[in-house]
Design an enzyme around this catalytic site. Structure first.
Site, PDB file in Angstrom:
ATOM      1  N   THR A   1      -8.766  -4.173  -1.336  1.00 26.80           N
ATOM      2  CA  THR A   1      -9.586  -5.368  -1.326  1.00 26.80           C
ATOM      3  C   THR A   1     -10.589  -5.829  -0.371  1.00 26.80           C
ATOM      4  O   THR A   1     -11.596  -6.271  -0.495  1.00 26.80           O
ATOM      5  CB  THR A   1      -8.560  -6.664  -1.364  1.00 26.80           C
TER       6      THR A   1
ATOM      7  N   HIS B   1      -4.165  -2.399  -5.974  1.00 23.14           N
ATOM      8  CA  HIS B   1      -3.617  -1.285  -6.371  1.00 23.14           C
ATOM      9  C   HIS B   1      -4.844  -0.352  -6.615  1.00 23.14           C
ATOM     10  O   HIS B   1      -5.579  -0.489  -7.348  1.00 23.14           O
ATOM     11  CB  HIS B   1      -2.931  -1.445  -7.582  1.00 23.14           C
TER      12      HIS B   1
ATOM     13  N   ASP C   1       0.759  -1.245   0.087  1.00 22.68           N
ATOM     14  CA  ASP C   1       0.190   0.185  -0.124  1.00 22.68           C
ATOM     15  C   ASP C   1       1.003   1.033  -0.017  1.00 22.68           C
ATOM     16  O   ASP C   1       0.438   2.230   0.552  1.00 22.68           O
ATOM     17  CB  ASP C   1      -0.848   0.014   1.284  1.00 22.68           C
TER      18      ASP C   1
ATOM     19  N   LYS D   1      -0.119   3.859  -8.710  1.00 19.90           N
ATOM     20  CA  LYS D   1      -0.033   5.207  -9.018  1.00 19.90           C
ATOM     21  C   LYS D   1       1.261   5.177  -9.754  1.00 19.90           C
ATOM     22  O   LYS D   1       1.387   5.836 -10.883  1.00 19.90           O
ATOM     23  CB  LYS D   1      -0.052   6.189  -8.109  1.00 19.90           C
TER      24      LYS D   1
HETATM   25  P1  GDP Z   1      -0.424  -0.020  -3.847  1.00 17.76           P
HETATM   26  O1  GDP Z   1      -0.812  -1.322  -3.469  1.00 17.76           O
HETATM   27  O2  GDP Z   1       1.132   0.021  -3.492  1.00 17.76           O
HETATM   28  O3  GDP Z   1      -0.652   0.405  -5.120  1.00 17.76           O
HETATM   29  O4  GDP Z   1      -1.043   1.089  -2.763  1.00 17.76           O
HETATM   30  P2  GDP Z   1      -2.521   1.632  -2.765  1.00 17.76           P
HETATM   31  O5  GDP Z   1      -3.453   1.114  -3.731  1.00 17.76           O
HETATM   32  O6  GDP Z   1      -3.043   1.418  -1.205  1.00 17.76           O
HETATM   33  O7  GDP Z   1      -2.200   3.169  -3.107  1.00 17.76           O
HETATM   34  C1  GDP Z   1      -2.535   4.194  -1.874  1.00 17.76           C
HETATM   35  C2  GDP Z   1      -3.210   5.108  -2.151  1.00 17.76           C
HETATM   36  O8  GDP Z   1      -2.913   6.228  -1.922  1.00 17.76           O
HETATM   37  C3  GDP Z   1      -4.216   5.022  -3.363  1.00 17.76           C
HETATM   38  O9  GDP Z   1      -5.514   5.374  -2.706  1.00 17.76           O
HETATM   39  C4  GDP Z   1      -3.608   5.985  -4.133  1.00 17.76           C
HETATM   40  O10 GDP Z   1      -4.568   6.628  -5.003  1.00 17.76           O
HETATM   41  C5  GDP Z   1      -2.987   6.926  -3.147  1.00 17.76           C
HETATM   42  N1  GDP Z   1      -1.935   7.786  -3.282  1.00 17.76           N
HETATM   43  C6  GDP Z   1      -0.850   7.076  -4.262  1.00 17.76           C
HETATM   44  N2  GDP Z   1      -0.022   8.375  -4.165  1.00 17.76           N
HETATM   45  C7  GDP Z   1      -0.441   9.369  -3.506  1.00 17.76           C
HETATM   46  C8  GDP Z   1       0.061  10.636  -3.076  1.00 17.76           C
HETATM   47  O11 GDP Z   1       1.038  10.918  -3.621  1.00 17.76           O
HETATM   48  N3  GDP Z   1      -0.755  11.457  -2.414  1.00 17.76           N
HETATM   49  C9  GDP Z   1      -2.151  10.956  -2.045  1.00 17.76           C
HETATM   50  N4  GDP Z   1      -2.703  11.920  -1.201  1.00 17.76           N
HETATM   51  N5  GDP Z   1      -2.579   9.761  -2.450  1.00 17.76           N
HETATM   52  C10 GDP Z   1      -1.833   8.925  -3.015  1.00 17.76           C
END
Ligand code: GDP
Length: 428
Positions: free
Chosen positions: A301, A40, A12, A17
């Protein structure tokens, strides 16, 4: 050339992104491990999506999305996911699935549930997606490869043989309904229909792509601390989360992986059980959870509230080292703008001694965080595109952490969108 996007921590971190962003300049995006247990979250011009199985490159017309042999493939979930993106006007992505990929069987999901029930309070906090039973069977050599769906005699014999074995446990350990071989075979025939259009020899495809000078992005799931060997065993996932495993889980030569982009979030979060040294609780945690990510830190999830903590330099330095990091992408920095002071975990105190080396799990359980407090910047940094325009305290926070983890932070993410990124030159 091959680049990997992986996580330094518990998952997470915002890998989706970063992958979605880097996919713009890539030709092929490959998932190489894990399954539908983690997700993601991606925000782009089509909307907001939670992907579990599809690579985060599916939103571009020019990319090929590949499910490598290392993945735990849940075929109905993949089909639903394809539908969920195409239903929202995303053009049908080009998808390839390795013929060596193994399938999550319906009984894997049931075994996951039954085992969590049996363990009660001592459970691992599984997402009950069948991932642990799947990988156990893979290494016990009773897993089902996609290729086997196309050999009816083999399939029939194996379904009968494996059901017999599973039924002993279902009947005598879990006291649950047994598997009926004919029914299972029928389900596998349905899986065959669904998956047939996508199946290919992925490693041969990637070999050819490298030959043609294509750019391949390996997309990791979870992070270093969930790796079965180098993570917080046994509170880990069942397949390696390290970039090195990308070579195996995709079928690529290891020396082709030239860039390893390790994603670190500006604070910590974790799901499931296990030691989490910099964890915070109560109102402090609630506030960070509510403000965190994009709309709060809740599982993509499961919807479960994530456990929250301050940035952990010990875990992240270790996490970056095991990944073989060439670049750190430092994400979700914008969220910290509300804090007067930002605590950072700079060491672990274990039995009265302070260390900056990440220990084995039994010692980790005893670790207490050593915190340093940095001044906050108290403003909204979203929309800034040049590093120099960030408030001084914000830059100090980035540079303090970069020094402590010892790997160059070359990207700072200050919002969930593709364009919310600041590139910087590291002084390391
Ligand atoms: P992953 O499993 O590593 O892809 O992580 P997640 O899906 O849990 O992503 C983390 C959350 O942070 C998601 O809701 C993204 O849209 C959000 N996110 C990613 N980068 C940033 C950021 O720089 N700022 C903010 N506010 N949200 C972000």
């Amino acid at each position: 050339m091959v680049k990997a996007v992986v996580g330094a921590n518990w998952g997470d971190e915002g890998k989706g992104k970063i992958t979605d962003m880097l996919a713009e300049k890539a030709d092929i995006i490959v998932r190489f491990q894990g399954g539908a247990n983690a997700g993601h979250t991606i925000v782009n011009n089509y909307g907001k999506f939670a992907l579990h199985t599809l690579p985060s490159g599916v939103f571009y017309g020019h990319t090929t999305s590949v499910i490598g042999n290392g993945v735990a493939l849940n075929i109905p979930i993949l089909m639903n996911e394809i539908k969920s993106v195409t239903d929202r006007n995303v053009p049908m992505p080009k998808i390839l699935v390795s013929d060596r990929c193994q399938m999550v069987m319906p009984y894997h999901i049931l075994f996951d549930q039954y085992e969590e029930e049996r363990l009660g309070g001592k459970s691992f906090g599984s997402t009950k997606s069948g991932i642990a039973p799947f990988y156990s069977d893979k290494y016990a050599k009773i897993g089902f490869q996609v290729s086997e769906l196309f050999d009816e005699a083999l399939l029939r014999e194996k379904v009968v043989r494996v059901s017999e074995m599973k039924n002993v446990i279902l009947e005598h350990l879990y006291h649950k309904p047994v598997i009926r071989a004919e029914e299972l075979l029928q389900t596998l025939h349905e899986y065959r229909e669904m998956i047939a259009p996508y199946v290919c020899d992925v490693s041969a495809f990637l070999h050819q792509a490298l030959h043609e000078g294509k750019t391949i992005l390996l997309e990791g799931q979870l992070g270093t601390l969930k790796d079965p060997d180098h993570g917080i065993y046994p509170m880990v996932t069942s397949s390696s989360t390290l970039a090195a495993f990308g070579a195996i889980g995709a079928g690529l030569p290891p020396h082709e992986i030239r860039e390893i982009i390790t994603v670190c979030k500006a604070y910590s979060s974790a799901v499931g059980a296990g030691a989490f040294v910099s964890e915070i609780f109560g109102q402090e945690a609630d506030e960070l959870r509510r403000r965190g990510g994009d709309g709060g830190e809740f599982g993509a999830t499961t919807g479960r509230p994530r456990r929250m903590g301050w940035f952990d330099c010990v875990a992240s330095r270790y996490g970056c080292r095991l990944q073989g990091t060439t670049d750190v992408a430092f994400t979700v920095l914008d969220v910290l703008g509300y804090l007067d002071e930002i605590p950072v975990c700079v060491g672990y105190e274990i039995d009265g001694e302070v260390t900056t080396d990440f220990p084995v799990t039994c010692k980790l359980e005893k670790a207490k965080p050593v915190l340093e407090r940095l001044p906050g910047w108290k403003c909204d940094i979203r929309g800034i595109r040049n590093y120099e325009e960030l408030p001084e305290n914000c830059r100090n926070y980035v540079e303090f952490i970069e020094k402590r983890i010892g790997y160059p932070i070359t990207m700072v993410s200050n919002g969930p969108g593709r364009e919310d990124i600041i590139y910087r030159k590291s002084s390391l």
